[in-house]
Design a protein around this motif. Structure first.
Motif, PDB file in Angstrom:
ATOM      1  N   UNK A 199     -15.440 -11.864  -2.458  1.00  0.00           N
ATOM      2  CA  UNK A 199     -15.471 -12.854  -1.380  1.00  0.00           C
ATOM      3  C   UNK A 199     -15.800 -14.242  -1.887  1.00  0.00           C
ATOM      4  N   UNK A 200     -16.740 -14.329  -2.837  1.00  0.00           N
ATOM      5  CA  UNK A 200     -17.081 -15.632  -3.406  1.00  0.00           C
ATOM      6  C   UNK A 200     -15.889 -16.233  -4.128  1.00  0.00           C
ATOM      7  N   UNK A 201     -15.190 -15.441  -4.909  1.00  0.00           N
ATOM      8  CA  UNK A 201     -14.006 -15.943  -5.616  1.00  0.00           C
ATOM      9  C   UNK A 201     -12.939 -16.426  -4.642  1.00  0.00           C
TER      10      UNK A 201
ATOM     11  N   UNK B   9     -11.521 -20.246  -4.030  1.00  0.00           N
ATOM     12  CA  UNK B   9     -10.077 -20.503  -4.091  1.00  0.00           C
ATOM     13  C   UNK B   9      -9.562 -21.151  -2.812  1.00  0.00           C
ATOM     14  N   UNK B  10     -10.099 -20.729  -1.666  1.00  0.00           N
ATOM     15  CA  UNK B  10      -9.650 -21.298  -0.394  1.00  0.00           C
ATOM     16  C   UNK B  10      -9.971 -22.791  -0.326  1.00  0.00           C
TER      17      UNK B  10
ATOM     18  N   UNK C  23     -22.483 -15.695  -8.651  1.00  0.00           N
ATOM     19  CA  UNK C  23     -22.097 -14.319  -8.321  1.00  0.00           C
ATOM     20  C   UNK C  23     -23.217 -13.343  -8.684  1.00  0.00           C
ATOM     21  N   UNK C  24     -23.841 -13.549  -9.843  1.00  0.00           N
ATOM     22  CA  UNK C  24     -24.951 -12.682 -10.252  1.00  0.00           C
ATOM     23  C   UNK C  24     -26.113 -12.799  -9.270  1.00  0.00           C
ATOM     24  N   UNK C  25     -26.415 -14.027  -8.847  1.00  0.00           N
ATOM     25  CA  UNK C  25     -27.518 -14.207  -7.895  1.00  0.00           C
ATOM     26  C   UNK C  25     -27.189 -13.575  -6.547  1.00  0.00           C
ATOM     27  N   UNK C  26     -25.957 -13.721  -6.110  1.00  0.00           N
ATOM     28  CA  UNK C  26     -25.559 -13.117  -4.838  1.00  0.00           C
ATOM     29  C   UNK C  26     -25.613 -11.593  -4.930  1.00  0.00           C
ATOM     30  N   UNK C  27     -25.098 -11.033  -6.015  1.00  0.00           N
ATOM     31  CA  UNK C  27     -25.160  -9.584  -6.198  1.00  0.00           C
ATOM     32  C   UNK C  27     -26.586  -9.087  -6.258  1.00  0.00           C
ATOM     33  N   UNK C  28     -27.456  -9.816  -6.962  1.00  0.00           N
ATOM     34  CA  UNK C  28     -28.863  -9.444  -7.019  1.00  0.00           C
ATOM     35  C   UNK C  28     -29.548  -9.544  -5.670  1.00  0.00           C
TER      36      UNK C  28
ATOM     37  N   UNK D 187     -16.963  -7.893 -11.869  1.00  0.00           N
ATOM     38  CA  UNK D 187     -15.940  -8.361 -10.931  1.00  0.00           C
ATOM     39  C   UNK D 187     -15.464  -9.772 -11.259  1.00  0.00           C
ATOM     40  N   UNK D 188     -16.284 -10.562 -11.928  1.00  0.00           N
ATOM     41  CA  UNK D 188     -15.877 -11.920 -12.297  1.00  0.00           C
ATOM     42  C   UNK D 188     -14.884 -11.918 -13.448  1.00  0.00           C
ATOM     43  N   UNK D 189     -15.129 -11.079 -14.470  1.00  0.00           N
ATOM     44  CA  UNK D 189     -14.293 -11.074 -15.662  1.00  0.00           C
ATOM     45  C   UNK D 189     -13.359  -9.873 -15.746  1.00  0.00           C
ATOM     46  N   UNK D 190     -13.465  -8.953 -14.786  1.00  0.00           N
ATOM     47  CA  UNK D 190     -12.705  -7.706 -14.871  1.00  0.00           C
ATOM     48  C   UNK D 190     -13.035  -6.998 -16.185  1.00  0.00           C
ATOM     49  N   UNK D 191     -14.345  -6.960 -16.496  1.00  0.00           N
ATOM     50  CA  UNK D 191     -14.809  -6.420 -17.769  1.00  0.00           C
ATOM     51  C   UNK D 191     -16.016  -5.525 -17.509  1.00  0.00           C
TER      52      UNK D 191
END
Length: 516
Positions: free
Chosen positions: A15-17, A21-22, A121-126, A157-161
């Protein structure tokens, strides 16, 4: 619970990504993948106006967030806040702070701010992992593991890694590889990657399809690149650590409220964008171009200088964003320029500019973040090249050692240290800062009316480190403990033996958590 956190954090990162983008489509007409080339074709007035408009919105939000108590320290939160939550807050992060920081990051990055999306993204996930822990009443150890699960899913999810996402959680967030945490963190990381692959496809963050044919000479050359990467990482870290203080001090001298800093910040970003549109946003298109060898040497040097300045401006003037993507950008540019020098000197005896761009990308980002293994795995997952991963491991090892020797810790450790907690020395130092006198003293009703030397006393909120320092300095075996309230009555007594016992117990608990 690792599965649940992986789903929540993975979709939150997605959602953040999509939200970033939007806003990019609204502002620039394109998404991150072609932002630099599209921005170069925009009229100068519009290119200037976009970051200024973003700065106006962010300033208004900072003012509102300050009044409502939605901010931590007057700015958006990031990875250091997640590390602090793990180290001293039992894995707890306030939901309102996490969601508001994600909103600020969305507008900042969508509006051209030169920073990374991985930190938000890390902060939101945490944050979301912390809420799940709170809802089910999880104990502190479990909360810390779920916090790492949220971070792993976000990076994945950010790097697909997925492998790098899990390793980042262990290396940067948890700080250990205890067996009990491996399964939930790994599962959460894999789920984060699967969510993005299901919705956005299997493409990695950077499309690297070239197979690099390395030579034996390239590995000592990678060590030389590691030295150069350390120099750039040290400069970058110092700018992030000290630039914000300098800008805050200037604002106070000019009597400019700190919440208004994004206004001049947006103007400066717009001016830099006129010189090089490649500095805008997360910078993935420019990074991919560097990896593909599409820049000349002088262009690479200019982009390194301008991107560094733009990131200092973005973060110092209180736009929101992380440092992961800028460090990857700078590393790719540095590596590509180093590779061009190698090609000019040795021709076909070296792997080429693209190979060293990959190596530089891992070396600078690993040194900045203090995460050499995670960045090496990211490179391996992006390139599927064993030779490139080995060269990255050589370069990032040199760069990380030199950077941390010069700075006394990683960027994140230094940022947490500013909040009063030194995590660079491990558990032995952290316990002295975390445990309070009230937790190990004997209450007044337990020891009665003992004779008290009122000349030396402790306070209930003093740290264990201060108490032990007083005992050693004054050659005492115990001291009275006073309250901070009212006329500061004596409420207890702490002996040196009790303080040492509390220290040993806390170390034993942490050691058990880190090894089982």
């Amino acid at each position: 619970m690792g599965i649940a956190v992986g789903l929540v954090a993975g979709y939150a990162t997605l959602g953040l990504r999509l939200a970033i983008s939007a806003i990019e489509v609204l502002a620039f007409g394109v998404t991150e993948e072609s932002l630099a080339s599209a921005a170069a074709d925009l009229p100068a007035g519009r290119l200037m106006l976009i970051p200024i408009a973003a700065g106006c919105v962010i300033a208004a939000l900072l003012w509102l967030g300050g009044r409502m108590g939605w901010l931590n320290g007057g700015r958006a939160s990031g990875v250091p806040d997640v590390i602090e939550a793990r180290a001293v807050k039992n894995g707890r992060i306030e939901l309102k702070t996490g969601l508001f920081s994600a909103l600020l990051a969305t507008i900042s990055l969508g509006g051209g701010g030169s920073a990374g999306r991985e930190g938000p993204a890390v902060h939101l996930g945490g944050t979301l992992a912390s809420q799940i822990s709170r809802l089910i009443g999880l104990n502190p150890r479990g909360s810390r593991i779920l916090l790492a699960c949220g971070a792993a899913a976000a990076v994945s999810a950010s790097f697909n890694a997925p492998v790098a996402g899990a390793l980042f959680a262990f290396e940067v967030i948890l700080g250990h590889y205890a067996l009990r945490s491996i399964a939930p963190v790994a599962v959460a990381s894999v789920i984060g990657a699967l969510i993005v692959r299901f919705h956005l496809g299997d493409d990695a963050a950077f499309a690297i399809t070239q197979v690099y044919q390395s030579h034996l000479f390239d590995y000592p050359a990678a060590a030389l690149l590691g030295i150069a990467a350390a120099g750039l990482a040290i400069l970058f870290d110092r700018g992030i650590l000290h630039g914000g203080n300098w800008i805050d001090g200037l604002a106070k001298r000019l009597r400019l409220p700190l919440w208004a800093l994004p206004l001049p910040g947006g103007l400066l970003i717009g001016c830099l964008a006129l010189l090089a549109p490649e500095i805008l946003g997360v910078g993935y298109e420019a990074t991919s171009n560097a990896l593909a060898g599409e820049y000349l040497f002088n262009e690479l040097i200019i982009l390194i200088v301008l991107k560094t300045i733009a990131t200092f401006v973005t973060i110092g003037f209180r736009f929101a964003g992380g440092v992961f993507s800028p460090s990857i950008y700078l590393g790719a540019m540095l590596g590509a320029s180093f590779g061009l020098i190698m090609v000019s000197l040795f021709g076909d005896q070296t792997a080429g500019a693209g190979f060293f761009a990959v190596v530089g990308m891992g070396a600078v980002s690993g040194a900045v973040l203090g995460a050499p293994l995670s960045t090496t795995l990211i490179v391996f997952e992006l390139t599927s090249s064993y030779e490139a991963a080995v060269a990255v491991l050589v370069a990032v090892s040199v760069a990380t050692v030199l950077t941390q020797s010069a700075l006394g810790g990683s960027l994140f450790q230094k940022q947490v240290m500013r909040r009063g907690y030194d995590i660079s020395g491990g558990a032995s130092r952290l316990v002295l800062q975390m445990v309070r006198v009230r937790q190990c003293m004997m209450p007044l009703d337990s020891w009665g009316e003992a004779e008290i030397d009122s000349g030396v006393c402790l306070y209930e909120d003093d740290t264990l480190g201060r108490a032990m320092g007083v005992f050693d300095a004054e050659q005492l075996e115990g001291a009275a403990v006073r309250s901070r309230t009212g006329d500061q009555p004596i409420i207890g007594w702490l002996t040196k033996a009790d303080a040492q016992a509390a220290y040993a117990r806390a170390l034993a608990e942490i050691s058990e958590e880190e090894h089982r």
